[in-house]
Design an enzyme around this catalytic site. Structure first.
Site, PDB file in Angstrom:
ATOM      1  N   ARG A 223      -1.224 -10.487 -14.680  1.00 13.95           N
ATOM      2  CA  ARG A 223      -0.534 -10.854 -13.447  1.00 13.95           C
ATOM      3  C   ARG A 223       0.966 -10.711 -13.698  1.00 13.95           C
ATOM      4  NH1 ARG A 223      -4.364 -10.038 -10.688  1.00 13.95           N
ATOM      5  NH2 ARG A 223      -5.600 -11.560  -9.544  1.00 13.95           N
ATOM      6  N   HIS A 271      -0.617  -1.735  -9.254  1.00  7.99           N
ATOM      7  CA  HIS A 271      -1.729  -2.695  -9.347  1.00  7.99           C
ATOM      8  C   HIS A 271      -3.078  -1.993  -9.110  1.00  7.99           C
ATOM      9  CE1 HIS A 271      -2.918  -7.205  -8.799  1.00  7.99           C
ATOM     10  NE2 HIS A 271      -3.939  -6.510  -9.265  1.00  7.99           N
TER      11      HIS A 271
HETATM   12  C1  OXD Z   1      -8.379  -9.118  -9.312  1.00  8.39           C
HETATM   13  C2  OXD Z   1      -7.358  -8.058  -9.125  1.00  8.39           C
HETATM   14  O1  OXD Z   1      -8.029 -10.259  -9.602  1.00  8.39           O
HETATM   15  O2  OXD Z   1      -7.738  -6.938  -8.715  1.00  8.39           O
HETATM   16  O3  OXD Z   1      -9.570  -8.812  -9.159  1.00  8.39           O
HETATM   17  O4  OXD Z   1      -6.177  -8.297  -9.356  1.00  8.39           O
END
Ligand code: OXD
Length: 308
Positions: A223, A271
């Site tokens: 993250r 992402h």
């Molecule tokens: C998840 C993401 O948490 O794709 O699945 O970030």
């Protein structure tokens, strides 16, 4: 009895048909058209607005559409019900592909070799030695362990850090606050796959980056807020960190004026290291709805105190 589907993005159409096809006996309602709040027994969520689930008095479980649940547990007003998350082999495989590709890309000095090619310069470089290179995996959940297993095939030394002790084959394990710096000290590559919790927020900072060996590479696919951006940029600019490969960011989409975009030693991806598709996620979500209806525990339950 109805199931609320609440996705902050614009993707309800891609999920709702597979959900309805797989569970014609259930009624799905799409946020914000949920009708009578007392009808809602389950909420399938991705980045819901904090405080909005409180109105569903009959809620039995909240089910995250993804592996990460920081977007759920950050809600200080979350109803006191079970939370389930996704564990998806395809997502895990994607994350591992990304980690392996980028470790190898940096390890084999591909950015430098590509620059040599652009300059039409033939300059031999001794191939580096995997056996004397340690890849440190920050976070030893399903994804971290899969990355470790796949990188071990290339003969890298593998180290891993987790909150609590884990005894895993082929991984030099470190744990807890006391184990963090010793782990960082040996990690030529740092692959971050931790969940975001109050304890892990900002874990990649000036102090921890300084604990990595000179010339270490950082890859973050956990993250964005695990990383203190200014500290990482300073460590890159000082040359202590050789490269950063970032798929997740403090703000997503990454703002157009962010220095990461144009930094010569930063790789930015949107992402997309791994993703969960409806065909994999829908059966797990429905299994959890059915488990909760039958009074059975959820699959992949979240420990709300731990935050993952
Ligand atoms: C998840 C993401 O948490 O794709 O699945 O970030």
């Amino acid at each position: 009895m109805a199931v609320l589907f609440y996705h902050r993005g614009d993707t309800a159409s891609m999920w709702i048909e597979p959900l309805r096809n797989a569970a014609p006996e259930l009624e799905f309602r799409i946020w914000p058209d949920f009708g009578d709040p007392d009808d809602i027994d389950f909420a399938i969520v991705w980045h819901h607005e904090p405080g909005t689930l409180r109105q569903f008095k009959n809620l039995k479980a909240i089910l995250s559409l993804g592996a990460g649940v920081d977007h759920v547990v950050r809600d200080a007003d979350l109803p006191e019900v079970s939370v389930g998350r996704i564990v998806d082999d395809r997502l895990t495989a994607g994350m591992s592909e990304y980690a392996v590709m980028n470790v190898l890309w940096q390890f084999r000095e591909m950015p430098l070799l590509a620059a040599q090619q652009s300059a039409r310069r033939w300059q031999y470089r001794e191939p580096p030695d995997a056996q004397s290179t340690t890849v440190g995996i920050l976070g030893l959940g399903t994804i971290g362990r899969d990355i470790a297993r796949k990188l071990a095939v290339f003969d890298f030394r593998i180290a891993g850090w987790s909150r609590t002790a884990k005894d895993l084959d082929g991984i030099a394990g470190y744990h807890g606050v006391d184990g963090l710096h010793p782990f960082l000290n040996v990690s030529n590559f740092l692959v971050c796959v931790l969940p975001l919790t109050p304890e892990t927020r900002g874990i990649v900072n000036r102090d921890t980056l300084a604990a990595l060996p000179q010339g270490a590479h950082v890859i973050n696919i956990g993250r964005g807020p695990l990383v203190v951006d200014d500290d990482l940029l300073a460590a890159l600019d000082s040359g202590h960190i050789a490269s950063a490969t970032l798929d997740v960011f403090n703000r997503e989409p990454l703002p157009a004026d962010h220095p990461y975009w144009s930094h010569p030693r930063v790789v930015v991806t949107p992402h997309n290291a791994g993703d969960s598709l409806p065909e994999f996620v829908v059966p797990q979500i429905l299994a959890n709805v059915r488990a909760a209806l039958a009074g059975r525990p959820l699959l992949n339950p979240v420990d709300r105190n731990r935050g993952y």
